[in-house]
Motif scaffolding. Structure first.
Motif, PDB file in Angstrom:
ATOM      1  N   ALA A 132      10.062  -1.515 -15.492  1.00  0.00           N
ATOM      2  CA  ALA A 132       8.760  -2.141 -15.227  1.00  0.00           C
ATOM      3  C   ALA A 132       8.751  -2.919 -13.912  1.00  0.00           C
ATOM      4  CB  ALA A 132       8.354  -3.037 -16.391  1.00  0.00           C
ATOM      5  N   PRO A 133       9.737  -3.775 -13.622  1.00  0.00           N
ATOM      6  CA  PRO A 133       9.741  -4.450 -12.321  1.00  0.00           C
ATOM      7  C   PRO A 133       9.810  -3.473 -11.151  1.00  0.00           C
ATOM      8  CG  PRO A 133      11.223  -5.569 -13.814  1.00  0.00           C
ATOM      9  CD  PRO A 133      10.796  -4.310 -14.500  1.00  0.00           C
ATOM     10  N   ALA A 134      10.589  -2.400 -11.312  1.00  0.00           N
ATOM     11  CA  ALA A 134      10.678  -1.410 -10.234  1.00  0.00           C
ATOM     12  C   ALA A 134       9.317  -0.779  -9.958  1.00  0.00           C
ATOM     13  CB  ALA A 134      11.705  -0.336 -10.592  1.00  0.00           C
ATOM     14  N   LEU A 135       8.600  -0.424 -11.014  1.00  0.00           N
ATOM     15  CA  LEU A 135       7.286   0.194 -10.835  1.00  0.00           C
ATOM     16  C   LEU A 135       6.263  -0.808 -10.303  1.00  0.00           C
ATOM     17  CD1 LEU A 135       7.146   2.441 -14.038  1.00  0.00           C
ATOM     18  CD2 LEU A 135       7.687   3.125 -11.693  1.00  0.00           C
ATOM     19  N   LEU A 136       6.369  -2.063 -10.719  1.00  0.00           N
ATOM     20  CA  LEU A 136       5.478  -3.101 -10.191  1.00  0.00           C
ATOM     21  C   LEU A 136       5.733  -3.333  -8.702  1.00  0.00           C
ATOM     22  CD1 LEU A 136       5.674  -5.572 -13.193  1.00  0.00           C
ATOM     23  CD2 LEU A 136       3.553  -4.537 -12.348  1.00  0.00           C
ATOM     24  N   ILE A 137       6.999  -3.359  -8.310  1.00  0.00           N
ATOM     25  CA  ILE A 137       7.330  -3.528  -6.895  1.00  0.00           C
ATOM     26  C   ILE A 137       6.803  -2.347  -6.082  1.00  0.00           C
ATOM     27  CG2 ILE A 137       9.253  -3.553  -5.245  1.00  0.00           C
ATOM     28  CD1 ILE A 137      10.833  -5.183  -7.348  1.00  0.00           C
ATOM     29  N   ALA A 138       6.986  -1.131  -6.605  1.00  0.00           N
ATOM     30  CA  ALA A 138       6.498   0.054  -5.897  1.00  0.00           C
ATOM     31  C   ALA A 138       4.978   0.021  -5.747  1.00  0.00           C
ATOM     32  CB  ALA A 138       6.939   1.317  -6.639  1.00  0.00           C
ATOM     33  N   GLU A 139       4.279  -0.376  -6.806  1.00  0.00           N
ATOM     34  CA  GLU A 139       2.819  -0.460  -6.747  1.00  0.00           C
ATOM     35  C   GLU A 139       2.375  -1.546  -5.779  1.00  0.00           C
ATOM     36  OE1 GLU A 139      -0.956   0.963  -7.887  1.00  0.00           O
ATOM     37  OE2 GLU A 139       1.052   1.748  -8.327  1.00  0.00           O
ATOM     38  N   PHE A 140       3.052  -2.682  -5.821  1.00  0.00           N
ATOM     39  CA  PHE A 140       2.779  -3.781  -4.876  1.00  0.00           C
ATOM     40  C   PHE A 140       2.881  -3.260  -3.438  1.00  0.00           C
ATOM     41  CE2 PHE A 140       4.083  -7.181  -2.089  1.00  0.00           C
ATOM     42  CZ  PHE A 140       3.475  -8.334  -2.552  1.00  0.00           C
ATOM     43  N   HIS A 141       3.955  -2.550  -3.145  1.00  0.00           N
ATOM     44  CA  HIS A 141       4.198  -2.095  -1.770  1.00  0.00           C
ATOM     45  C   HIS A 141       3.185  -1.036  -1.343  1.00  0.00           C
ATOM     46  CE1 HIS A 141       6.378  -1.521   1.894  1.00  0.00           C
ATOM     47  NE2 HIS A 141       6.695  -0.264   1.616  1.00  0.00           N
ATOM     48  N   ARG A 142       2.845  -0.104  -2.230  1.00  0.00           N
ATOM     49  CA  ARG A 142       1.854   0.923  -1.884  1.00  0.00           C
ATOM     50  C   ARG A 142       0.525   0.287  -1.491  1.00  0.00           C
ATOM     51  NH1 ARG A 142       4.323   4.126  -5.981  1.00  0.00           N
ATOM     52  NH2 ARG A 142       3.008   3.211  -7.591  1.00  0.00           N
ATOM     53  N   ARG A 143       0.090  -0.665  -2.267  1.00  0.00           N
ATOM     54  CA  ARG A 143      -1.191  -1.318  -1.990  1.00  0.00           C
ATOM     55  C   ARG A 143      -1.104  -2.207  -0.749  1.00  0.00           C
ATOM     56  NH1 ARG A 143      -4.703  -1.502  -6.985  1.00  0.00           N
ATOM     57  NH2 ARG A 143      -3.745   0.054  -8.349  1.00  0.00           N
ATOM     58  N   HIS A 144       0.054  -2.815  -0.559  1.00  0.00           N
ATOM     59  CA  HIS A 144       0.309  -3.633   0.626  1.00  0.00           C
ATOM     60  C   HIS A 144       0.164  -2.786   1.886  1.00  0.00           C
ATOM     61  CE1 HIS A 144       2.465  -6.995   2.697  1.00  0.00           C
ATOM     62  NE2 HIS A 144       2.972  -6.021   3.444  1.00  0.00           N
ATOM     63  N   LEU A 145       0.769  -1.604   1.900  1.00  0.00           N
ATOM     64  CA  LEU A 145       0.689  -0.718   3.065  1.00  0.00           C
ATOM     65  C   LEU A 145      -0.730  -0.184   3.259  1.00  0.00           C
ATOM     66  CD1 LEU A 145       3.964   1.400   2.744  1.00  0.00           C
ATOM     67  CD2 LEU A 145       3.534  -0.548   4.263  1.00  0.00           C
ATOM     68  N   ARG A 146      -1.389   0.138   2.156  1.00  0.00           N
ATOM     69  CA  ARG A 146      -2.719   0.727   2.237  1.00  0.00           C
ATOM     70  C   ARG A 146      -3.723  -0.194   2.917  1.00  0.00           C
ATOM     71  NH1 ARG A 146      -4.267   2.855  -3.331  1.00  0.00           N
ATOM     72  NH2 ARG A 146      -5.026   0.725  -3.712  1.00  0.00           N
ATOM     73  N   ARG A 147      -3.547  -1.506   2.688  1.00  0.00           N
ATOM     74  CA  ARG A 147      -4.481  -2.435   3.327  1.00  0.00           C
ATOM     75  C   ARG A 147      -3.914  -3.027   4.630  1.00  0.00           C
ATOM     76  NH1 ARG A 147      -2.317  -5.603  -0.925  1.00  0.00           N
ATOM     77  NH2 ARG A 147      -1.582  -7.661  -0.220  1.00  0.00           N
ATOM     78  N   ARG A 148      -2.747  -2.494   5.036  1.00  0.00           N
ATOM     79  CA  ARG A 148      -2.096  -2.914   6.289  1.00  0.00           C
ATOM     80  C   ARG A 148      -1.824  -4.414   6.315  1.00  0.00           C
ATOM     81  NH1 ARG A 148      -5.245   0.831  10.842  1.00  0.00           N
ATOM     82  NH2 ARG A 148      -4.765   2.836   9.837  1.00  0.00           N
ATOM     83  N   ALA A 149      -1.332  -4.905   5.203  1.00  0.00           N
ATOM     84  CA  ALA A 149      -1.000  -6.324   5.087  1.00  0.00           C
ATOM     85  C   ALA A 149       0.327  -6.617   5.784  1.00  0.00           C
ATOM     86  CB  ALA A 149      -0.920  -6.726   3.619  1.00  0.00           C
ATOM     87  N   SER A 150       0.548  -7.882   6.060  1.00  0.00           N
ATOM     88  CA  SER A 150       1.774  -8.267   6.777  1.00  0.00           C
ATOM     89  C   SER A 150       2.489  -9.441   6.104  1.00  0.00           C
ATOM     90  CB  SER A 150       1.442  -8.642   8.220  1.00  0.00           C
ATOM     91  OG  SER A 150       0.520  -9.719   8.264  1.00  0.00           O
ATOM     92  N   TRP A 151       2.042  -9.841   4.915  1.00  0.00           N
ATOM     93  CA  TRP A 151       2.646 -10.976   4.198  1.00  0.00           C
ATOM     94  C   TRP A 151       2.716 -10.660   2.721  1.00  0.00           C
ATOM     95  CZ3 TRP A 151       2.142 -14.308   0.202  1.00  0.00           C
ATOM     96  CH2 TRP A 151       2.814 -15.546   0.245  1.00  0.00           C
ATOM     97  N   GLY A 152       3.899 -10.799   2.141  1.00  0.00           N
ATOM     98  CA  GLY A 152       4.058 -10.585   0.710  1.00  0.00           C
ATOM     99  C   GLY A 152       5.296 -11.291   0.193  1.00  0.00           C
ATOM    100  N   ARG A 153       5.266 -11.637  -1.085  1.00  0.00           N
ATOM    101  CA  ARG A 153       6.390 -12.304  -1.721  1.00  0.00           C
ATOM    102  C   ARG A 153       6.634 -11.687  -3.100  1.00  0.00           C
ATOM    103  NH1 ARG A 153       6.615 -14.083   2.776  1.00  0.00           N
ATOM    104  NH2 ARG A 153       6.769 -16.279   3.433  1.00  0.00           N
ATOM    105  N   ILE A 154       7.879 -11.332  -3.362  1.00  0.00           N
ATOM    106  CA  ILE A 154       8.284 -10.843  -4.676  1.00  0.00           C
ATOM    107  C   ILE A 154       9.467 -11.682  -5.129  1.00  0.00           C
ATOM    108  CG2 ILE A 154       9.199  -8.897  -6.000  1.00  0.00           C
ATOM    109  CD1 ILE A 154       7.767  -7.039  -3.973  1.00  0.00           C
TER     110      ILE A 154
END
Length: 261
Positions: A132-154
């Motif tokens: 579950a954490p692996a899939l949450l991290i992957a989903e977080f990153h996909r959406r992060h890239l899609r909106r061209r974000a530059s700040w995130g914390r996990i």
């Protein structure tokens, strides 16, 4: 006054069922810094009409919402992020706090309170604590890239007992795997501006420690007490903060110095 620069950030916190738990304390701590929080809890049977942790936050004026999902379901990550974005917008902070925990043993004659290691038990631990954490991290990153974000914390919540001990076979193996995948995420997600860190907790009184275990934990700590949920929550705030911007792939041992001895 130190400003962690978290106001307006959207945070998802898994394992936020209990008012006495680390997840609830983390939600309160992030909310005090101006974050909007989404609490992920387990589905109840029968379904409960309200989420008491979320209701308490809202009563204090916090922008909070909750979603009940089975994190063992591979589709849960998408459900969580869709819900959070629908409530408050893009998720910028992910706290992997949820944990499945059933004490088990390799011994052929388990003592009371333990079960024998078996496939179903191993799978249940890894489904929630690792996959579950692996899939949450992957989903977080996909959406992060899609909106061209530059700040995130996990931030992933683990335990300082991951090297292994008797009676915790599946739980500690799954937490060890969580630490590994978190370090891999730190190596791969850094170029997109996301830091990934781990808090390895010593004993924390969330309602499960007996009086004897609490006293023993206090004896083992140079600070002379057992951990409290707020101790961990404040570290989550630090790792999410601007001040921790140069930390990634790190494990903070939060046990009042117990590991030092």
């Amino acid at each position: 006054m130190i400003d962690p620069r978290l106001r307006g950030r959207v945070a998802v916190i898994t394992g936020a069922d209990s008012p006495l738990g680390i997840g609830a304390a983390t939600a309160r701590a992030l909310a005090r810094q101006g974050c909007k929080v989404v609490l992920v809890s387990r589905p109840r049977t029968p379904p409960e009409p309200t989420d008491h942790v979320c209701d308490a936050l809202r009563a204090d004026g916090v922008e909070a919402d909750s979603v009940a999902v089975d994190l063992a379901d591979p589709s849960a990550a998408g459900v969580v992020f869709e819900h959070a974005e629908g409530c408050f917008g893009p998720v910028e902070i992910l706290v992997n706090n949820a944990a499945h925990h059933v004490p088990d043993t390799f011994r052929a004659d388990p003592v009371r309170g333990l079960v024998a290691v078996e496939a179903a038990g191993l799978d249940a631990h890894h489904a929630v604590n690792t996959r579950a954490p692996a899939l949450l991290i992957a989903e977080f990153h996909r959406r992060h890239l899609r909106r061209r974000a530059s700040w995130g914390r996990i931030i992933s919540i683990s335990t300082d007992a991951v090297p292994g001990t008797a009676g915790e076979v599946s739980h500690l193996a799954s937490k060890h795997a969580l630490e590994s995948l978190s370090r891999s995420a730190a190596a791969e997600l850094g170029s997109a501006g996301t830091t990934v860190n781990i808090i390895a907790c010593g004993p924390v009184q969330t309602g499960w420690l007996s009086e004897h275990a609490t006293a023993r934990a206090a004896e083992l700590s140079p600070l002379g007490r057992v951990g409290r949920p707020d101790d961990i929550a404040d570290l989550v705030v630090f790792l999410a903060s601007h001040q921790a911007r140069w930390l990634t792939g790190q494990t903070l041992y939060a046990g009042g110095g117990k590991r030092m001895l």
